[in-house]
Design an enzyme around this catalytic site. Structure first.
Site, PDB file in Angstrom:
ATOM      1  N   GLY A   1      14.228   1.504   9.859  1.00 43.87           N
ATOM      2  CA  GLY A   1      13.541   0.649   8.904  1.00 43.87           C
ATOM      3  C   GLY A   1      14.244   0.728   7.564  1.00 43.87           C
TER       4      GLY A   1
ATOM      5  CG  ASN B   1       9.867  -0.121  11.403  1.00 38.45           C
ATOM      6  OD1 ASN B   1       8.767  -0.644  11.387  1.00 38.45           O
ATOM      7  ND2 ASN B   1      10.994  -0.818  11.340  1.00 38.45           N
TER       8      ASN B   1
ATOM      9  CD  GLU C   1       7.122   0.355   7.499  1.00 39.08           C
ATOM     10  OE1 GLU C   1       7.780   1.310   7.041  1.00 39.08           O
ATOM     11  OE2 GLU C   1       6.931  -0.712   6.888  1.00 39.08           O
TER      12      GLU C   1
ATOM     13  NE  ARG D   1      -4.910   1.129   1.200  1.00 42.83           N
ATOM     14  CZ  ARG D   1      -3.785   0.420   1.136  1.00 42.83           C
ATOM     15  NH1 ARG D   1      -3.840  -0.900   1.102  1.00 42.83           N
ATOM     16  NH2 ARG D   1      -2.614   1.025   1.107  1.00 42.83           N
TER      17      ARG D   1
ATOM     18  CG  PHE E   1      -0.354  -1.061  -4.529  1.00 44.82           C
ATOM     19  CD1 PHE E   1      -1.508  -0.473  -5.011  1.00 44.82           C
ATOM     20  CD2 PHE E   1      -0.212  -1.221  -3.156  1.00 44.82           C
ATOM     21  CE1 PHE E   1      -2.508  -0.035  -4.142  1.00 44.82           C
ATOM     22  CE2 PHE E   1      -1.192  -0.797  -2.279  1.00 44.82           C
ATOM     23  CZ  PHE E   1      -2.346  -0.197  -2.776  1.00 44.82           C
TER      24      PHE E   1
END
Length: 315
Positions: free
Chosen positions: A200, A213, A261, A285, A290
Site C-alpha cells: 500500500g 492492505n 486496511e 464510525r 480530517f
C-alpha cells in the site's frame, strides 16, 4: 466433502461417476445464514435417517447476476467461503452448477427431468421461496408435482428471529447501514472477508499505526465505508484490531473503489503475499475527512481504544 462442478447439458461420463440416491438441499445459499442452515440441517437429518449421502446443489454465478441484477455480482459468501462452510457442517457432496444462458432457458419440467432426475436424487429439500426454471416459474409446489413420485420434496418454512425473517436481502441492507450486530445475529457468525496482503502507500507506518492492505480474493458485498473493530486470522492465529474500509478522503487520493486496511494490535510481522481472514465485529464510525494529520492520528487512537473495548465486551 467432495466438490463437483457440473454444467448443462450434463456430461454422461461425468454423471456415471456421481449419480446415486442422495438427499439434496438446493438453493443459492448466499450468506449461508440461519435460514439456509435450517434447510441444510434438514437435508442432513433426512439423509442420516435414510442412510444416504447428503448433498448441496448451489449455483455460480448468482442467477440474479446473470439476469442483469449487477448488485448480485458481489456475494455475502463467495464460492470458496461457501464451500468451507458446507464442509464444516458435514455435507458429503457439493454440486456447483454453472448458471448460464442454457440453464436459464430450461423450463421447470426440463430442469427436473434433465438435472435433478438424472442425478438420481431420493429427496430434495428447499426453502419456501425457492424458484427454478425459465423466469423462475418453478416453485416448491410445482417441484412436488413435477417429481412424479421419483423423489420426495420437503419445503422449509421461513426462518424468523425475534419476529424478523432471516434473509440475504436483509443482511445486505444491514451491512450497508453498519448494523453489524444484526448481521452477526442473522448469519449466526460475524461477517468475514478474506484477502491477500499487498503493498500500500505505507502511510499507516509513518503515523505509528502500520496496516495490512488487503486485496480481496473474491467479490464480496462491501459494508458501508467506515472503521470497524475486527478479529483477523493470520497463519492460524487470531489477532484483534481495527479496519478502515473506504477511500481515505483525508489524503484525497481520488479513489472510488474502497480499500481494506487493517491495523492489528500487538502484531509487527511482515505478511505481504499472505492470506488474512477478517471478521467484522462492530462498526465504530463512518469514514470522514480530517483537516490535519494530527487530528487523524488522535482519532485513530480513539478508534483503537474503542475497538479494544468492544472486542473485550464481545469476548
Amino acid at each position: 466433502m467432495q466438490i463437483i462442478p457440473i454444467s448443462y447439458p450434463m456430461d454422461s461420463d461425468r454423471l456415471a461417476q456421481i449419480v446415486g440416491k442422495q438427499v439434496v438441499a438446493i438453493g443459492d445459499f448466499d450468506g449461508v445464514h440461519l435460514g439456509h442452515q435450517e434447510v441444510i440441517g434438514r437435508a442432513m437429518l433426512t439423509a442420516k435417517n435414510l442412510g444416504l449421502n447428503s448433498a448441496i446443489m448451489t449455483f455460480y454465478p448468482h442467477p440474479r447476476a446473470v439476469m442483469g441484477q449487477d448488485k448480485y455480482v458481489e456475494s455475502l459468501t463467495p464460492t470458496k467461503k461457501k464451500m468451507e462452510i458446507f464442509e464444516s457442517m458435514g455435507i458429503n457432496h457439493a454440486y456447483i452448477v454453472t448458471f448460464d444462458a442454457s440453464l436459464m432457458r430450461l423450463s421447470p419440467e426440463q430442469f427436473v427431468d434433465q438435472v435433478l432426475d438424472r442425478l438420481g436424487v431420493d429427496s430434495v429439500i428447499c426453502g419456501f421461496d425457492f424458484t427454478f426454471g425459465f423466469q423462475g416459474k418453478g416453485t416448491p409446489d410445482s417441484l412436488c408435482e413435477l417429481s412424479h413420485g421419483k423423489f420426495s420434496v420437503e419445503v422449509v418454512r421461513p426462518f424468523h428471529m425475534n419476529g424478523e425473517k432471516v434473509s440475504s436481502t436483509r443482511i445486505r441492507e444491514a451491512l450497508k447501514l453498519g448494523e453489524m450486530d444484526t448481521v452477526t445475529r442473522l448469519l449466526g457468525r460475524p461477517y468475514s472477508l478474506s484477502g491477500t496482503v499487498v503493498d500500500g502507500a505505507k502511510r499507516g507506518r509513518t503515523l505509528g499505526f502500520p496496516t495490512a492492505n488487503l486485496q480481496l480474493e473474491e467479490p464480496y458485498v462491501s459494508p458501508v465505508n467506515g472503521v470497524y473493530a475486527i478479529k483477523a486470522t493470520v497463519r492460524g492465529e487470531v489477532y484483534q484490531g481495527v479496519m478502515n474500509i473506504g477511500v481515505k478522503p483525508t489524503f484525497e487520493t481520488g479513489e472510488l473503489k474502497p480499500s481494506f486496511e487493517a491495523h492489528l494490535f500487538e502484531f509487527s510481522e511482515q505478511i505481504y503475499g499472505e492470506t488474512v481472514m477478517v471478521e467484522l465485529i462492530a462498526f465504530l464510525r463512518p469514514e470522514r475527512k480530517f483537516t490535519s494529520l494530527e487530528d487523524l492520528v488522535a482519532q485513530i487512537k480513539l478508534d483503537a481504544a474503542e475497538a479494544k473495548r468492544k472486542l473485550t465486551l464481545e469476548a
